[in-house]
Design a protein around this motif. Structure first.
Motif, PDB file in Angstrom:
ATOM      1  N   ALA A 158       0.829  -1.208   0.000  1.00  0.00           N
ATOM      2  CA  ALA A 158       0.000   0.000   0.000  1.00  0.00           C
ATOM      3  C   ALA A 158       0.863   1.257   0.000  1.00  0.00           C
ATOM      4  O   ALA A 158       0.566   2.222  -0.716  1.00  0.00           O
ATOM      5  N   ALA A 159       1.937   1.274   0.774  1.00  0.00           N
ATOM      6  CA  ALA A 159       2.830   2.435   0.811  1.00  0.00           C
ATOM      7  C   ALA A 159       3.464   2.682  -0.557  1.00  0.00           C
ATOM      8  O   ALA A 159       3.553   3.839  -1.004  1.00  0.00           O
ATOM      9  N   ALA A 160       3.872   1.624  -1.245  1.00  0.00           N
ATOM     10  CA  ALA A 160       4.454   1.771  -2.584  1.00  0.00           C
ATOM     11  C   ALA A 160       3.409   2.293  -3.567  1.00  0.00           C
ATOM     12  O   ALA A 160       3.717   3.138  -4.419  1.00  0.00           O
ATOM     13  N   MET A 161       2.181   1.824  -3.445  1.00  0.00           N
ATOM     14  CA  MET A 161       1.104   2.297  -4.323  1.00  0.00           C
ATOM     15  C   MET A 161       0.806   3.778  -4.062  1.00  0.00           C
ATOM     16  O   MET A 161       0.596   4.555  -4.997  1.00  0.00           O
ATOM     17  N   ARG A 162       0.803   4.180  -2.782  1.00  0.00           N
ATOM     18  CA  ARG A 162       0.589   5.595  -2.430  1.00  0.00           C
ATOM     19  C   ARG A 162       1.696   6.467  -3.017  1.00  0.00           C
ATOM     20  O   ARG A 162       1.445   7.541  -3.554  1.00  0.00           O
ATOM     21  N   ALA A 163       2.932   6.011  -2.898  1.00  0.00           N
ATOM     22  CA  ALA A 163       4.059   6.772  -3.409  1.00  0.00           C
ATOM     23  C   ALA A 163       3.984   6.915  -4.923  1.00  0.00           C
ATOM     24  O   ALA A 163       4.243   7.995  -5.475  1.00  0.00           O
ATOM     25  N   ALA A 164       3.607   5.849  -5.616  1.00  0.00           N
ATOM     26  CA  ALA A 164       3.475   5.900  -7.072  1.00  0.00           C
ATOM     27  C   ALA A 164       2.351   6.853  -7.486  1.00  0.00           C
ATOM     28  O   ALA A 164       2.512   7.627  -8.438  1.00  0.00           O
ATOM     29  N   ALA A 165       1.238   6.814  -6.775  1.00  0.00           N
ATOM     30  CA  ALA A 165       0.112   7.706  -7.073  1.00  0.00           C
ATOM     31  C   ALA A 165       0.509   9.163  -6.826  1.00  0.00           C
ATOM     32  O   ALA A 165       0.162  10.058  -7.613  1.00  0.00           O
ATOM     33  N   ALA A 205       3.504  10.432  -7.019  1.00  0.00           N
ATOM     34  CA  ALA A 205       4.448  10.836  -8.047  1.00  0.00           C
ATOM     35  C   ALA A 205       3.724  11.211  -9.336  1.00  0.00           C
ATOM     36  O   ALA A 205       4.139  12.137 -10.037  1.00  0.00           O
ATOM     37  N   VAL A 206       2.662  10.508  -9.665  1.00  0.00           N
ATOM     38  CA  VAL A 206       1.884  10.809 -10.867  1.00  0.00           C
ATOM     39  C   VAL A 206       1.167  12.142 -10.719  1.00  0.00           C
ATOM     40  O   VAL A 206       1.063  12.919 -11.667  1.00  0.00           O
ATOM     41  N   GLN A 207       0.669  12.426  -9.514  1.00  0.00           N
ATOM     42  CA  GLN A 207      -0.070  13.663  -9.260  1.00  0.00           C
ATOM     43  C   GLN A 207       0.851  14.873  -9.168  1.00  0.00           C
ATOM     44  O   GLN A 207       0.396  16.004  -9.338  1.00  0.00           O
ATOM     45  N   ALA A 208       2.131  14.673  -8.903  1.00  0.00           N
ATOM     46  CA  ALA A 208       3.065  15.800  -8.736  1.00  0.00           C
ATOM     47  C   ALA A 208       3.449  16.442 -10.039  1.00  0.00           C
ATOM     48  O   ALA A 208       3.283  16.041 -11.104  1.00  0.00           O
TER      49      ALA A 208
END
Length: 118
Positions: free
Chosen positions: A106-113, A115-118
């Motif tokens: 979940a933490a990796a998925m949050r980080a990836a999301a 990064a996409v939003q940034a």
């Protein structure tokens, strides 16, 4: 890492001779690859959604072993006995190890999301 062959099958009410032969012979195709049935012919209890059909789960010591079984001459010769008579879906999937922690995923998925939003 353990791997699994999983099938969601839609058998006929009464299996034909080819399906019975398939069931009689499949075990011998799995044994050289360390495969064993984990679920076969059990009644499923549907707790969400719709699940018509039957579930089969076969465990293998690795994804290499699972692929080796599925691609083996012995199984490829046997497979049409089922596919000609039973619709369904089948997958090979690698399991997770004993150290797996869903919160890390979940933490990796949050980080990836993020990064996409940034």
């Amino acid at each position: 890492m353990t791997a699994y062959a999983i099938a969601h099958l839609h058998p006929a009410a009464h299996p034909c001779e080819e399906v019975l032969t398939y069931i009689e012979r499949i075990q011998s195709t799995m044994e050289p690859f360390g495969g064993r049935f984990l679920v076969h012919g059990a009644q499923v209890e549907v707790i969400e959604g719709d699940w018509p059909g039957a579930l089969v789960v076969i465990g293998f010591p690795s994804m290499t072993a699972a692929r080796g079984w599925y691609e083996s001459e012995a199984y490829r010769e046997l497979l049409p006995l089922r596919t000609r008579n039973m619709a369904g879906d089948a997958v090979l999937v690698e399991g997770v190890g004993p150290e797996y922690d869903a919160s890390t995923t979940a933490a990796a998925m949050r980080a990836a999301a993020a990064a996409v939003q940034a």
